[in-house]
Design a protein around this motif. Structure first.
Motif, PDB file in Angstrom:
ATOM      1  N   ASN A  97       0.824  -1.223   0.000  1.00  0.00           N
ATOM      2  CA  ASN A  97       0.000   0.000   0.000  1.00  0.00           C
ATOM      3  C   ASN A  97       0.852   1.264   0.000  1.00  0.00           C
ATOM      4  O   ASN A  97       0.331   2.362  -0.167  1.00  0.00           O
ATOM      5  N   GLN A  98       2.149   1.120   0.195  1.00  0.00           N
ATOM      6  CA  GLN A  98       3.022   2.291   0.165  1.00  0.00           C
ATOM      7  C   GLN A  98       3.504   2.616  -1.248  1.00  0.00           C
ATOM      8  O   GLN A  98       4.159   3.639  -1.473  1.00  0.00           O
ATOM      9  N   ALA A  99       3.174   1.744  -2.187  1.00  0.00           N
ATOM     10  CA  ALA A  99       3.605   1.975  -3.567  1.00  0.00           C
ATOM     11  C   ALA A  99       2.772   3.091  -4.191  1.00  0.00           C
ATOM     12  O   ALA A  99       1.608   3.254  -3.861  1.00  0.00           O
ATOM     13  N   PRO A 100       3.359   3.858  -5.104  1.00  0.00           N
ATOM     14  CA  PRO A 100       2.671   5.025  -5.669  1.00  0.00           C
ATOM     15  C   PRO A 100       1.738   4.672  -6.833  1.00  0.00           C
ATOM     16  O   PRO A 100       1.445   5.528  -7.657  1.00  0.00           O
ATOM     17  N   TYR A 101       1.282   3.440  -6.916  1.00  0.00           N
ATOM     18  CA  TYR A 101       0.496   3.017  -8.080  1.00  0.00           C
ATOM     19  C   TYR A 101      -0.991   2.981  -7.787  1.00  0.00           C
ATOM     20  O   TYR A 101      -1.413   2.893  -6.632  1.00  0.00           O
ATOM     21  N   GLU A 102      -1.780   3.014  -8.873  1.00  0.00           N
ATOM     22  CA  GLU A 102      -3.234   2.927  -8.765  1.00  0.00           C
ATOM     23  C   GLU A 102      -3.642   1.523  -9.187  1.00  0.00           C
ATOM     24  O   GLU A 102      -3.852   1.263 -10.365  1.00  0.00           O
ATOM     25  N   PHE A 103      -3.746   0.635  -8.220  1.00  0.00           N
ATOM     26  CA  PHE A 103      -4.022  -0.761  -8.545  1.00  0.00           C
ATOM     27  C   PHE A 103      -5.493  -0.973  -8.857  1.00  0.00           C
ATOM     28  O   PHE A 103      -6.375  -0.350  -8.275  1.00  0.00           O
ATOM     29  N   ASP A 104      -5.730  -1.885  -9.815  1.00  0.00           N
ATOM     30  CA  ASP A 104      -7.089  -2.338 -10.092  1.00  0.00           C
ATOM     31  C   ASP A 104      -6.986  -3.797 -10.539  1.00  0.00           C
ATOM     32  O   ASP A 104      -6.031  -4.179 -11.206  1.00  0.00           O
ATOM     33  N   PHE A 105      -7.975  -4.581 -10.147  1.00  0.00           N
ATOM     34  CA  PHE A 105      -7.929  -6.016 -10.408  1.00  0.00           C
ATOM     35  C   PHE A 105      -9.095  -6.404 -11.304  1.00  0.00           C
ATOM     36  O   PHE A 105     -10.236  -6.038 -11.038  1.00  0.00           O
ATOM     37  N   HIS A 106      -8.794  -7.146 -12.373  1.00  0.00           N
ATOM     38  CA  HIS A 106      -9.798  -7.470 -13.381  1.00  0.00           C
ATOM     39  C   HIS A 106      -9.882  -8.978 -13.598  1.00  0.00           C
ATOM     40  O   HIS A 106      -8.848  -9.652 -13.690  1.00  0.00           O
ATOM     41  N   LEU A 107     -11.112  -9.469 -13.720  1.00  0.00           N
ATOM     42  CA  LEU A 107     -11.329 -10.861 -14.107  1.00  0.00           C
ATOM     43  C   LEU A 107     -11.677 -10.890 -15.589  1.00  0.00           C
ATOM     44  O   LEU A 107     -12.569 -10.161 -16.039  1.00  0.00           O
ATOM     45  N   LEU A 108     -10.962 -11.717 -16.347  1.00  0.00           N
ATOM     46  CA  LEU A 108     -11.168 -11.804 -17.792  1.00  0.00           C
ATOM     47  C   LEU A 108     -12.011 -13.028 -18.141  1.00  0.00           C
ATOM     48  O   LEU A 108     -11.916 -14.071 -17.486  1.00  0.00           O
ATOM     49  N   ALA A 109     -12.824 -12.888 -19.208  1.00  0.00           N
ATOM     50  CA  ALA A 109     -13.822 -13.911 -19.547  1.00  0.00           C
ATOM     51  C   ALA A 109     -13.211 -15.195 -20.117  1.00  0.00           C
ATOM     52  O   ALA A 109     -13.905 -16.212 -20.195  1.00  0.00           O
ATOM     53  N   ASP A 110     -11.955 -15.179 -20.507  1.00  0.00           N
ATOM     54  CA  ASP A 110     -11.318 -16.330 -21.154  1.00  0.00           C
ATOM     55  C   ASP A 110     -11.364 -17.573 -20.261  1.00  0.00           C
ATOM     56  O   ASP A 110     -10.769 -17.604 -19.187  1.00  0.00           O
ATOM     57  N   GLU A 111     -12.075 -18.604 -20.747  1.00  0.00           N
ATOM     58  CA  GLU A 111     -12.220 -19.833 -19.958  1.00  0.00           C
ATOM     59  C   GLU A 111     -11.202 -20.894 -20.372  1.00  0.00           C
ATOM     60  O   GLU A 111     -11.182 -21.989 -19.820  1.00  0.00           O
TER      61      GLU A 111
END
Ligand code: ZN
Length: 280
Positions: A97-111
């Protein structure tokens, strides 16, 4: 690949400005070639020629193309929420959480494709195919924590700098020679090349081992059993059995060897043993 990029009616007019901004970034990347930076987290002196803000901008710009390559975003809202909440827990409760990045987590539809990856700046992806193979929340945390490690290790920016080294200034020169006020498809094609390069980046073996170490640390700090990371490697190994090799393994070194290194990292991190109350 250029056609897919160029034919997108989804791209807003703001996207055009972003493309120009990215051209400027590409040119500045060339301009700053030869510089190096100390990683604020690892203290490592890295051959990197872009700023944190540039990493974030590049990752955000490339994210839709990355998602497209894997069937777009998942329609499973419940599973998507799980991915986001586990990702956020790892982030918020760990040193990440100290990193200067804007994290976002995505689930992809590829099965079909068992894979997970990170773009520079904090955009992190996992496919439904990999998620379906995971058995516990801790294993999901392990995958996401490993990818967070790639971002914090600035591995994409390092690889991009390396590619500049091998490819020379050819592409940058082409972009620099293009009139920034001329919205030609030619320039779009050039930017597609940059984007394509980005989404197809391969990390080095040392990048993977470093991300594994970050991963077990962040997992443990967030209350997950870091030994779940070893099971993730076994699952990947099983996924590679018979016929086609999942793409994950072309970017990640032999899981068998890595389990030993992961166990070693856990011992160093938790010399008194793994606490019993951590979540698997
Ligand atoms: Zn990796």
């Amino acid at each position: 690949m250029f056609g897919r990029f160029g034919s997108g009616g989804r791209r807003s007019s703001g996207g055009g400005r972003l493309i120009i901004a990215l051209i400027v970034i590409a040119i500045s990347v060339i301009g700053y070639f030869g510089t190096s930076q100390i990683n604020p987290v690892t203290g490592e002196n890295q051959h990197i020629d872009m700023t944190v803000d540039q990493e974030i901008a590049l990752g955000l710009e490339a994210a839709p193309q990355m998602a497209q390559q894997f069937g777009g975003l998942s329609r499973d809202t419940e599973a998507t929420q799980l991915v986001k909440s586990v990702g956020r827990r790892v982030l918020e409760r760990s040193e990440a959480n100290q990193a200067p990045y804007e994290f976002d987590f995505h689930l992809l539809a590829d099965e079909q494709t068992v894979n997970a990856f990170a773009l520079p700046g904090g955009q992190i992806f996992i496919t439904e195919a990999l998620l379906a193979r995971l058995e516990t929340e801790g294993q999901l945390a392990g995958v996401l924590a490993h990818e967070i490690g790639h971002v914090i290790g600035r591995h994409s920016a390092e690889q991009i700098a390396k590619q500049r080294l091998t490819q020379g200034v050819t592409m940058g020169a082409v972009i620099a020679a293009t009139d920034p006020n001329d919205p030609s498809s030619y320039r779009t094609a050039q930017m597609a090349m940059v984007m394509n390069q980005l989404v197809n980046l391969r990390f080095g073996r040392n990048d993977e081992l470093e991300s594994d170490r970050f991963g077990v640390q962040y997992m443990a700090e967030a209350g997950y059993d870091p030994r779940s990371m070893s099971r993730v490697m076994e699952i990947l190994q099983e996924a590679s059995g018979g016929g086609g090799q999942p793409e994950f393994l072309s970017t990640h070194p032999d899981p068998g060897n890595r389990i030993g290194r992961i166990e070693q990292a856990i011992e160093e991190l938790l010399p008194g043993g793994v606490p019993a109350d951590l979540q698997e």
